[in-house]
Design a protein around this motif. Structure first.
Motif, short mmCIF file in Angstrom:
data_model
loop_
_atom_site.label_atom_id
_atom_site.label_comp_id
_atom_site.label_asym_id
_atom_site.label_seq_id
_atom_site.Cartn_x
_atom_site.Cartn_y
_atom_site.Cartn_z
N PRO A 1 174.96 -46.56 11.12
CA PRO A 1 174.65 -45.13 11.05
C PRO A 1 173.95 -44.80 9.73
CG PRO A 1 177.01 -45.51 10.76
CD PRO A 1 176.41 -46.82 11.16
N ILE A 2 173.07 -43.81 9.78
CA ILE A 2 172.25 -43.45 8.62
C ILE A 2 172.46 -41.97 8.32
CG2 ILE A 2 169.89 -43.29 7.73
CD1 ILE A 2 169.13 -45.42 9.85
N ALA A 3 172.77 -41.67 7.07
CA ALA A 3 172.84 -40.28 6.61
C ALA A 3 171.52 -39.96 5.92
CB ALA A 3 174.01 -40.09 5.65
N VAL A 4 170.71 -39.12 6.56
CA VAL A 4 169.42 -38.76 5.99
C VAL A 4 169.59 -37.45 5.22
CG1 VAL A 4 167.93 -40.01 7.58
CG2 VAL A 4 168.78 -37.78 8.24
N VAL A 5 169.27 -37.50 3.95
CA VAL A 5 169.46 -36.36 3.06
C VAL A 5 168.08 -35.85 2.63
CG1 VAL A 5 170.44 -35.54 0.89
CG2 VAL A 5 171.65 -37.29 2.23
N GLY A 6 167.79 -34.62 2.96
CA GLY A 6 166.50 -34.05 2.60
C GLY A 6 166.40 -33.79 1.11
N VAL A 7 165.42 -34.41 0.46
CA VAL A 7 165.17 -34.17 -0.96
C VAL A 7 163.97 -33.25 -1.14
CG1 VAL A 7 166.23 -36.32 -1.71
CG2 VAL A 7 163.78 -36.28 -1.15
N SER A 8 163.31 -32.93 -0.05
CA SER A 8 162.19 -32.02 -0.04
C SER A 8 162.03 -31.53 1.39
CB SER A 8 160.90 -32.72 -0.52
OG SER A 8 159.78 -31.85 -0.48
N GLU A 9 161.15 -30.60 1.60
CA GLU A 9 160.83 -30.22 2.97
C GLU A 9 159.36 -29.85 3.06
OE1 GLU A 9 162.19 -25.60 3.42
OE2 GLU A 9 163.81 -27.06 3.27
N LYS A 10 158.84 -30.02 4.24
CA LYS A 10 157.44 -29.74 4.46
C LYS A 10 157.12 -28.26 4.23
CE LYS A 10 155.91 -33.31 7.70
NZ LYS A 10 155.30 -33.52 9.03
N GLY A 11 155.86 -28.00 3.89
CA GLY A 11 155.40 -26.63 3.84
C GLY A 11 155.16 -26.09 5.24
N ILE A 12 154.99 -24.80 5.35
CA ILE A 12 154.78 -24.16 6.64
C ILE A 12 153.55 -23.27 6.57
CG2 ILE A 12 155.77 -22.73 8.46
CD1 ILE A 12 158.49 -23.21 7.31
N VAL A 13 152.70 -23.39 7.56
CA VAL A 13 151.57 -22.50 7.70
C VAL A 13 151.61 -21.91 9.11
CG1 VAL A 13 149.07 -22.23 7.67
CG2 VAL A 13 150.16 -23.87 6.13
N THR A 14 151.69 -20.59 9.19
CA THR A 14 151.49 -19.91 10.46
C THR A 14 150.04 -19.47 10.49
OG1 THR A 14 153.77 -19.12 10.52
CG2 THR A 14 152.19 -17.99 11.94
N LEU A 15 149.28 -20.08 11.37
CA LEU A 15 147.84 -19.89 11.38
C LEU A 15 147.42 -19.27 12.71
CD1 LEU A 15 145.28 -22.40 9.99
CD2 LEU A 15 145.00 -21.62 12.33
N SER A 16 146.50 -18.33 12.64
CA SER A 16 146.04 -17.65 13.85
C SER A 16 144.57 -17.99 14.10
CB SER A 16 146.20 -16.14 13.69
OG SER A 16 145.67 -15.45 14.80
N LEU A 17 144.27 -18.43 15.32
CA LEU A 17 142.90 -18.62 15.77
C LEU A 17 142.54 -17.44 16.67
CD1 LEU A 17 142.96 -22.41 16.76
CD2 LEU A 17 142.40 -21.41 14.54
N ARG A 18 141.47 -16.73 16.32
CA ARG A 18 141.14 -15.51 17.07
C ARG A 18 139.67 -15.50 17.49
NH1 ARG A 18 140.93 -11.92 13.31
NH2 ARG A 18 138.74 -11.34 13.63
N VAL A 19 139.44 -15.14 18.74
CA VAL A 19 138.07 -14.98 19.25
C VAL A 19 137.92 -13.55 19.76
CG1 VAL A 19 136.36 -15.74 20.91
CG2 VAL A 19 137.94 -17.41 19.92
N ASP A 20 136.98 -12.81 19.18
CA ASP A 20 136.64 -11.46 19.65
C ASP A 20 135.30 -11.52 20.38
OD1 ASP A 20 138.88 -10.06 18.55
OD2 ASP A 20 137.99 -10.26 16.57
N GLN A 21 135.27 -10.96 21.57
CA GLN A 21 134.08 -11.09 22.41
C GLN A 21 134.03 -9.93 23.40
OE1 GLN A 21 133.29 -15.27 23.16
NE2 GLN A 21 132.61 -14.78 25.24
N ASP A 22 132.86 -9.61 23.90
CA ASP A 22 132.75 -8.56 24.90
C ASP A 22 133.58 -8.91 26.13
OD1 ASP A 22 131.07 -7.11 23.30
OD2 ASP A 22 129.22 -7.87 24.23
N GLY A 23 134.23 -7.90 26.67
CA GLY A 23 135.01 -8.10 27.88
C GLY A 23 134.19 -7.82 29.12
N GLY A 24 134.84 -7.31 30.14
CA GLY A 24 134.16 -7.00 31.39
C GLY A 24 134.97 -7.44 32.58
N HIS A 25 134.36 -7.31 33.74
CA HIS A 25 135.07 -7.68 34.97
C HIS A 25 135.07 -9.20 35.13
CE1 HIS A 25 136.41 -7.63 39.12
NE2 HIS A 25 136.68 -6.33 38.97
N ALA A 26 136.19 -9.74 35.59
CA ALA A 26 136.33 -11.18 35.73
C ALA A 26 135.42 -11.76 36.83
CB ALA A 26 137.78 -11.55 36.02
N SER A 27 134.85 -10.90 37.65
CA SER A 27 133.98 -11.39 38.71
C SER A 27 132.61 -11.82 38.20
CB SER A 27 133.80 -10.31 39.79
OG SER A 27 133.15 -9.16 39.22
#
Length: 453
Positions: free
Chosen positions: A196-222
């Motif tokens: 068995p292994i006891a894993v002890v965190g001596v650091s932790e990863k950073g976190i990035v909440t990232l948003s990808l956004r596309v703005d474009q003309d809409g319209g009818h789906a047809s």
């Protein structure tokens, strides 16, 4: 409390079950949070732990977070034991046992306690409270101040922990040891190692909440265009998914491999002991062995949320994807964002970063704080190999790196692969024997920090 004061017997499991039954679900939209269970949680603690509340000072910080101070007999650097009592939301759908019923199943060593928060993180919180309560009842007092820090919104933004750190910093307090949730006692995660292994965190990863956004003309789906907003966004996601971050071993990875490699068998022992020669091969092995080992050696990216049109027959005028990035130690938020920009190769996909935290500093794996933690683990789990690692998830402890150089992340429970898979998922549960072992861990740790009054 005088030694002859009568008190109720400690009932750790029943205490845990009572607190798990309180649905303290934190939500990103704070106005949607039901604060009644949080208030009930705070009100229940003095009744469950009367000796502790008679001996320790308690402050409510940041609305619902709790900070306890047990004044020490000396003026040495204090210790902080951390946990959080908020949980991620859950409904009864798909659960074998209701998430807030704290039901028991099985017998003996196979008995389980079910419920949201058993593993994350009310189990650790209750175990720490039990350890301090037992020490107070035994007539002990800490040699230096001992703090208990219990956050109320770790699962969302961690404002409670930040407020506690701000308060401690304003008082000039620099803890010698900070212990929060994190790694656990696990098996079968490292090739060639059967112990068995006891894993002890001596650091932790950073976190990035990232948003990808596309703005474009809409319209009818047809009458759709050749590349709609959603299609452009989908193409960006596919491009990003096809370009993972580069892999590499950090200094903590190397120490972990060398520590565990000494216990490996056969050719693997030689491979782990000669990293100067085998590192490229081992990187490929880690990247393919499992999702966990792959995440150990690189920054990870995962698209977690998507939004588009509000109607089935309307083209989206705005399409948005949320990308959750965990930044490897040695990298940075800026490098992660630039990687995404190069991967998607489309200037019409806007990249926004609403939230970001850099990787945490690395705490040492030598000295009195580390040795106290290591020796206590080995006492409670004989034959266990203790190794450092970089924690893949995030915890409130990252805020404490502002005031301490010795911040560690370890939950004193044995967790199987299946049990770890219930974190933030359905059917979260813990073996009762494991929980009681965690209580024993904190009881011994607190006793090691204390002396007779």
């Amino acid at each position: 409390m005088p030694a002859d004061t009568p008190h109720l017997p400690l009932l750790p499991l029943e205490h845990l079950r009572e607190l798990v039954r309180l649905p303290t679900m934190s939500r990103t939209e704070v106005e949607e949070t039901d604060w009644a269970p949080f208030d009930a949680f705070i009100d229940a603690l003095p009744r469950l732990y009367p000796a502790l509340h008679a001996a320790l000072e308690r402050e409510i910080v940041g609305g619902h977070s709790l900070l306890y101070r047990w004044t020490g007999s000396g003026d040495g650097s204090p210790t902080v034991l951390m946990a959080h009592y908020d949980v991620v939301p859950a409904t009864e759908e798909g659960w074998e046992h209701p998430p807030f019923a704290a039901e028991l199943s099985g017998d003996g060593d196979e008995q389980l306690v079910w419920g949201r928060g058993t593993l994350d993180d009310k189990g650790s919180l209750v175990a720490a409270l039990e350890g301090v309560e037992a020490a107070v009842l035994a007539g002990l007092t800490p040699r230096a101040d001992l703090y208990l820090s219990f956050g109320h919104d770790e699962e969302t933004v961690g404002t409670g922990a930040q407020a506690i750190v701000d308060l401690l910093a304003s008082r000039g307090i620099r803890p010698e040891l900070v212990l929060d949730e994190g790694g656990a006692v696990v098996e079968g995660i490292f090739p060639g190692v059967s112990e068995p292994i006891a894993v002890v965190g001596v650091s932790e990863k950073g976190i990035v909440t990232l948003s990808l956004r596309v703005d474009q003309d809409g319209g009818h789906a047809s009458t759709p265009p050749k590349l709609s907003a959603t299609a452009r966004l989908a193409r960006a996601i596919v491009r990003l998914n096809r370009r993972p971050f580069p892999s590499g071993f950090t200094a903590t990875n190397v120490e972990m491999i060398e520590t565990l490699g000494a216990h490996a068998t056969g050719p693997l022992r030689w491979a782990f002991g000669n990293l100067w020669l085998t590192k490229p091969l081992l990187l490929r092995v880690f990247a393919r062995l499992s999702d966990e080992t792959a995440a150990m050696v690189r920054t990870t990216q995962a698209v977690t949320q998507l939004s588009g049109s509000q109607a089935a027959n309307a083209l989206a005028e705005r399409a948005v994807a949320t990308v959750n990035i965990r930044v490897a130690a040695g990298s940075s938020v800026a490098e992660a964002v630039e990687h995404v920009r190069r991967a998607i190769r489309d200037p019409r996909v806007a990249i926004e970063v609403p939230q970001a935290n850099e990787p945490s500093p690395v705490s040492p794996t030598s000295g009195s704080a580390w040795e106290l933690l290591r020796s206590t683990i080995v006492e409670i789990y004989p034959g266990t190999i203790v190794t450092p690692y970089v924690m893949l998830a995030a915890s409130d402890s990252r805020h404490f790196t502002r005031i301490s150089d010795h911040v560690y992340r370890f939950s004193p429970f044995r967790m199987s692969t299946q049990e770890r898979g219930t974190l933030h998922a359905m059917n979260e549960r813990m073996h009762v024997a494991t929980f009681l072992r965690g209580v024993e861990f904190y009881t011994r740790l607190v006793r090691s920090l204390a002396t007779e009054r």
